[in-house]
Design an enzyme around this catalytic site. Sequence first.
Site, PDB file in Angstrom:
ATOM      1  CG  ASN A 109      -0.137   0.180   2.474  1.00 20.71           C
ATOM      2  OD1 ASN A 109       0.431   1.228   2.691  1.00 20.71           O
ATOM      3  ND2 ASN A 109      -0.084  -0.834   3.295  1.00 20.71           N
ATOM      4  CB  CYS A 110       1.118   4.181  -1.658  1.00 19.64           C
ATOM      5  SG  CYS A 110       2.080   3.054  -2.670  1.00 19.64           S
TER       6      CYS A 110
END
Lengths: 349, 428
Positions: free
Chosen positions: B241-242
């Site tokens: 994820n970011c």
Amino acid sequence: MEKKRVVHYINNFFAGIGGEEKADIPPESRPGRIGPGMALAEVLGDKYEVVGTVICGDSYFGENIEVAQEKLLSMIGDFKPDAFVAGPAFNAGRYGVACGTIARAVEQKFSIPVITGMYEENPGVDMFKKDLYIIRTGNSAADMRVAMPKIGALLKRMMEGEEILSPEAEGYIPRGIRVNYFADQNGAARGVEMLVKKMAGEAYVTEYPMPVFDRVDPQPAVKNIKKARIAVVTSGGIVPQGNPDRIESSSATKYGIYSIEGMDMMSPNDFMTIHGGYDRAFVTENPNLVVPLDALRQLEREGEIGELVNYFVTTTGTGTSIGNAKGFGEQFSKKLVEDKVDAVILTST
Amino acid sequence: MKLELGKIKIKDVQFGDVTKVEGNVLYVNAKEIETLVLEDERLISAKVELAKPGESVRIAPVKDVIEPRVKVSGNGGIFPGVISKVQEVGNGRTHALVGANVITCGKIVGFQEGIIDMSGPAAKYCPFCSTYNVCIVIEPAEGLDTHDYEAAGRLAGLKAAARIGEAGRNITPDEVMSYETKPLQEQIKQYPNLPKVGYIHMLQSQGLLHDTYYYGVDAKVMLPTVMYPTEMMDGAIVSGNCVAPCDKVTTFHHLNNPVVEELYKRHGKDLNFVGVILTNENVFLADKERSSDMVAKLAEYMGLDGVLITEEGYGNPDTDLMMNCKKVSQKGIKVVLITDEFPGRDGKSQSLADAVDEADALVSCGNGNVIINFPPMDRVIGTLDYVETMIGGYEGSLKPDGSIEAELQIIIASTIANGYNCLAARGY
């Protein structure tokens, strides 16, 4: 060294002018210190001087807020203040509101340290605690000799630019401002410790008491949607290509109002999304997913809605503080009302 | 399930002809790592740079941070279902290069990647200022779809970390920790008089660029499940994820979960740590309701007396956090939440997007909206081109001299909501 100049605000009662029968006196200014100003001067010591006192009747202030405030600010300005003290007001409600109002106005106008004092149930506390340092006092003037040293001590620290410590350390009413610090143990260790206590039925202190949100009641249904003027407001971060107003990807401090005049749909050549909280790929291809202009134009043509205003209002919802969001809403809703908008479609993401 | 974790303490990192560990120094063959990363045709360039504590170095935009590990004995390999074949992990022996990290960086995927400073006033907010970092600056092929770029970047870091981790296979660790959790019934019998405690681990799963993988399964298509804590130490969970940089639970943090560590510390003393409930943070209300129902059901089924719950991200997942808290509390189980705060730059707004009465025990991981000043650094690994559009940045954030003014949330893992850091917020 020149002494720092402090101006003090008190009401008719503390100025010795009279009680309720004198609560209607208009603002007046006197050089030097009066009444509780004596105690203030004593705590402040040699490096500071209470150079002037401004006085106003509590009823007068309450009934003529703008006039009273303007007059008082002018009188306070004449003393060239370095700092300002209002009250303390203890549990006197009108006096508390006056102290908070004038202290906040002085801070905004002169950008100098300001402070007041109140009993925690004074209605002025809830109105001003986020904006001001309010020293916690007892509920009557009998507490003056305890309250004034705290006011003086904190005011001096503010004037000297020292770090203001916690509410407990300084004696002010918690302002509800969240400030960072480095704890001795990491969060996981503190969490496990808290859980062990909670399971054992022992006392523990949460590090963040749950906040209260103001809920907005749904408005009555639109009476005749076929005649209604509709606007779109979104927190989905749709902006013209290039983001001309540089709205942030998260924690927005601004919103934008952009034209859709003459457009049948939101073209990806004209619009983009800068929202940092969702996968943007689909919306980048088709901004109508967030600002459904294509569908609304069709409804407009079919006569299902009256008409669409020729702009939309937009910001980024992710991480945007409620304070900022409320401010945006208060501003742009005036424009919506002026433009005779009957109903708004809010789209989120 | 019992895991011996051998910690090889890394005290320096240098380039070398062979990737190896010798005398607590990690030597990295840059060419080998670059070749490995470029096996993926979605990437057209990879450059290895080193960053050490105290150096005047800024790394940006950071995608993931990964501690190199190797499975020495027991089932499976590191990062099962992603790098190694899918096979149960968490048993046997694993070696970790503690103090070394692989950091992937390069042109942004979204707005969510962050900054790491190796020195200066911003360094203290980031755990990776004090580790020896092997940074891989990657560049995507032209026109590469953002989702493919994210996947390529994610795999590049994991592959490199697994390869570098191999260097620790035959090294005698400086310290060996032993972690054991037995099957539920046996575990309960081991300490029958201690309260039974579980950890509810919420994985970010809001959609592409906000994903986490468990044995290679995307958490958003996963139903809540139960796992042994030691599985995490072998890389059963990896970050894909970011989310906002400050909140990112990097793969390093999945390998080194602070709640698991603390619960093991007190295991057998004042609590009985019986297991982990893994759940997700999906965007649809139906998913939120279903997952939180199942979390509460599993907690009840396991006979838990108390749980800690952590989340990843802020805003939308606050809803999942509160649903989990409420439903688990309603089963008569004591709950403590760990999360971070976003009360606005002035600190005056509500810190969370949702609240329930049951959330009466919460640990704060700090206010991510505070504005921080970053002085210029002599060397930038990656690029500062995107600072103003990254989360936490804004118009005017990047100054001509290379200094930055931005919200704390632009720093990787600075307010990570799993309790790894000491940063906290309190009411003033």
